[in-house]
Design a protein around this motif. Structure first.
Motif, short mmCIF file in Angstrom:
data_model
loop_
_atom_site.label_atom_id
_atom_site.label_comp_id
_atom_site.label_asym_id
_atom_site.label_seq_id
_atom_site.Cartn_x
_atom_site.Cartn_y
_atom_site.Cartn_z
N ARG A 187 -35.12 27.59 35.59
CA ARG A 187 -34.23 28.62 36.58
C ARG A 187 -33.54 28.60 37.05
NH1 ARG A 187 -37.66 32.70 38.58
NH2 ARG A 187 -39.41 32.11 37.48
N LEU A 188 -32.68 29.44 37.20
CA LEU A 188 -31.31 29.22 37.57
C LEU A 188 -30.90 29.96 38.53
CD1 LEU A 188 -29.07 30.00 34.84
CD2 LEU A 188 -30.16 27.62 34.92
N SER A 189 -30.11 29.81 39.27
CA SER A 189 -30.03 30.15 40.69
C SER A 189 -30.52 31.92 41.10
CB SER A 189 -28.86 30.16 42.20
OG SER A 189 -28.34 28.63 41.57
N SER A 190 -30.57 31.93 40.11
CA SER A 190 -30.57 34.62 40.13
C SER A 190 -30.93 34.67 38.94
CB SER A 190 -29.16 33.92 40.62
OG SER A 190 -28.24 34.53 39.53
N SER A 191 -31.19 33.32 38.32
CA SER A 191 -31.67 34.13 36.91
C SER A 191 -32.84 33.09 35.70
CB SER A 191 -30.40 34.84 35.58
OG SER A 191 -29.47 33.25 35.16
N ARG A 192 -33.61 33.41 34.73
CA ARG A 192 -34.23 32.74 33.99
C ARG A 192 -33.74 32.44 32.92
NH1 ARG A 192 -39.20 29.85 35.13
NH2 ARG A 192 -39.87 29.11 33.57
N LEU A 193 -33.64 31.39 32.27
CA LEU A 193 -33.25 31.16 31.12
C LEU A 193 -34.13 30.87 29.74
CD1 LEU A 193 -30.01 28.76 30.44
CD2 LEU A 193 -32.51 28.18 28.89
N ASN A 194 -34.13 31.60 29.04
CA ASN A 194 -35.60 31.12 28.26
C ASN A 194 -34.61 30.75 26.38
OD1 ASN A 194 -38.15 30.48 28.94
ND2 ASN A 194 -37.59 32.85 29.76
N VAL A 222 -27.91 31.22 21.60
CA VAL A 222 -28.46 31.77 22.58
C VAL A 222 -27.63 33.60 22.66
CG1 VAL A 222 -27.37 29.31 23.16
CG2 VAL A 222 -26.06 30.72 23.56
N PRO A 223 -27.93 34.20 23.39
CA PRO A 223 -27.74 34.97 23.60
C PRO A 223 -26.30 35.50 23.91
CG PRO A 223 -30.53 34.84 24.82
CD PRO A 223 -29.54 33.02 24.66
N LYS A 224 -25.17 36.49 23.28
CA LYS A 224 -24.34 36.48 23.50
C LYS A 224 -24.19 36.10 24.97
CE LYS A 224 -20.19 39.27 22.49
NZ LYS A 224 -19.73 39.77 21.80
N GLU A 225 -25.09 37.12 25.92
CA GLU A 225 -25.04 36.97 27.47
C GLU A 225 -26.21 37.38 28.05
OE1 GLU A 225 -24.09 41.55 27.87
OE2 GLU A 225 -21.92 40.46 27.85
N ALA A 226 -26.40 37.12 29.65
CA ALA A 226 -27.96 36.91 30.06
C ALA A 226 -28.65 38.71 30.04
CB ALA A 226 -27.56 36.95 31.57
N GLY A 227 -29.74 38.60 29.16
CA GLY A 227 -30.81 40.03 29.37
C GLY A 227 -29.96 40.81 27.49
N SER A 228 -28.88 39.67 27.16
CA SER A 228 -28.61 40.80 25.61
C SER A 228 -29.89 39.90 24.53
CB SER A 228 -27.54 39.85 25.62
OG SER A 228 -26.96 40.12 24.34
N ASP A 229 -29.81 41.21 23.58
CA ASP A 229 -30.76 40.86 22.74
C ASP A 229 -29.27 39.89 21.33
OD1 ASP A 229 -32.94 41.75 23.76
OD2 ASP A 229 -32.47 43.64 22.93
N GLU A 230 -27.96 40.34 22.00
CA GLU A 230 -27.56 39.91 20.46
C GLU A 230 -27.04 38.54 20.54
OE1 GLU A 230 -22.59 40.40 19.01
OE2 GLU A 230 -23.42 41.75 20.63
N MET A 231 -26.97 37.50 19.67
CA MET A 231 -27.71 36.54 19.74
C MET A 231 -26.64 35.60 19.10
SD MET A 231 -30.76 35.88 21.21
CE MET A 231 -30.89 33.87 20.80
N VAL A 232 -25.40 34.78 19.56
CA VAL A 232 -24.35 33.87 18.90
C VAL A 232 -24.35 32.03 18.78
CG1 VAL A 232 -22.78 35.67 19.84
CG2 VAL A 232 -23.24 33.08 20.95
#
Length: 259
Positions: free
Chosen positions: A213-220, A238-248
């Motif tokens: 749990r980061l300052s303003s978001s959750r990382l899973n 990992v997700p390309k960006e927060a909330g994205s379904d695209e993985m890199v």
């Protein structure tokens, strides 16, 4: 007696194949007549381990220096927490120690395997030998149990850094007992934006799982991982960006060892 020591060496050589770096500590004995033999036991064990591909066996001189720096007697090796502290100073994944005693014509060998990361005795066994045939009969089962109980080293311990394609930087500190700290930094509308938080991680032979749990978001994150041959980097999706379904795929480089 020499044959017994060589057999013990062969046994433990089989047992620790999953460990990367091993420290063989001097076996103890309260029997004055056995004191010189216990030193031979640890030396023979080290010699046998050196022959195994993929195993790094620490030199006796290096172990002795750590003992001197920590300023305690060899009896301190009976304390798992002390072994952990010494193992960390030696950068060992596993420590092998034990004791030998006699009662009449019977030889008693007690061996312990301690995982440095957790300071847990992962396997302890006793063998009672009146003849060498007794020892030979007990050896196969003892070896199988050692192999089953010996844990693989935690390659993730330490500080790792990775960068996404959009310039977002991640710093993950993997600590003991599945605890981690995650820090991120990225360019925002008002300059560099930074977040940090604590979390947990777990892994098996295929998947690495990180939750924080980061300052303003959750990382899973949950991804197959692959280490480099030197275990200095690993790749995960990992997700390309927060909330994205695209993985890199991101490569994390180790920048510091665990404290």
């Amino acid at each position: 007696m020499k044959k017994l020591f060589l057999a013990m060496a062969a046994l433990f050589a089989t047992a620790i194949l999953s460990a990367q770096t091993v420290a063989v500590l001097g076996f103890e004995s309260d029997d004055f007549c056995l004191e010189s033999r216990t030193g031979t036991m640890s030396d023979l064990l080290s010699d046998e381990l050196v022959r195994i591909e993929g195993i790094t066996v620490l030199e006796r001189k290096r172990i002795d220096r750590v003992i001197e720096e920590m300023d305690f007697q060899m009896s301190g090796w009976t304390d798992a927490k002390t072994v952990k502290a010494a193992g960390k100073m030696l950068n060992a994944d596993c420590v092998i120690t034990g004791s030998v005693s006699t009662l009449g014509a019977t030889l008693y060998v007690t061996a312990r395997m301690i995982e440095v990361e957790s300071a847990k005795v992962v396997y302890s066994a006793k063998m009672t030998c009146v003849t060498w045939d007794d020892f030979s009969r007990q050896l196969p089962q003892f070896a199988r149990e050692c192999v089953k109980k010996m844990p693989s080293p935690n390659r993730f311990l330490g500080v790792w850094e990775g960068e996404l394609s959009d310039g977002t930087m991640y710093e993950i500190t993997f600590a003991e007992k599945g605890v981690c700290t995650v820090k991120t930094s990225s360019d925002g509308n008002f300059g560099m934006a930074e977040e940090s938080g604590k979390g947990t991680y777990s892994y098996d032979k295929n998947f690495l799982r990180i939750s924080a749990r980061l300052s303003s978001s959750r990382l899973n994150w949950r991804s197959v991982y692959k280490f480099s041959g030197e275990f200095t980097s690993f790749n995960i999706l990992v997700p390309k960006e927060a909330g994205s379904d695209e993985m890199v795929r991101v490569s994390f480089i180790k920048t510091a060892d665990a404290e």
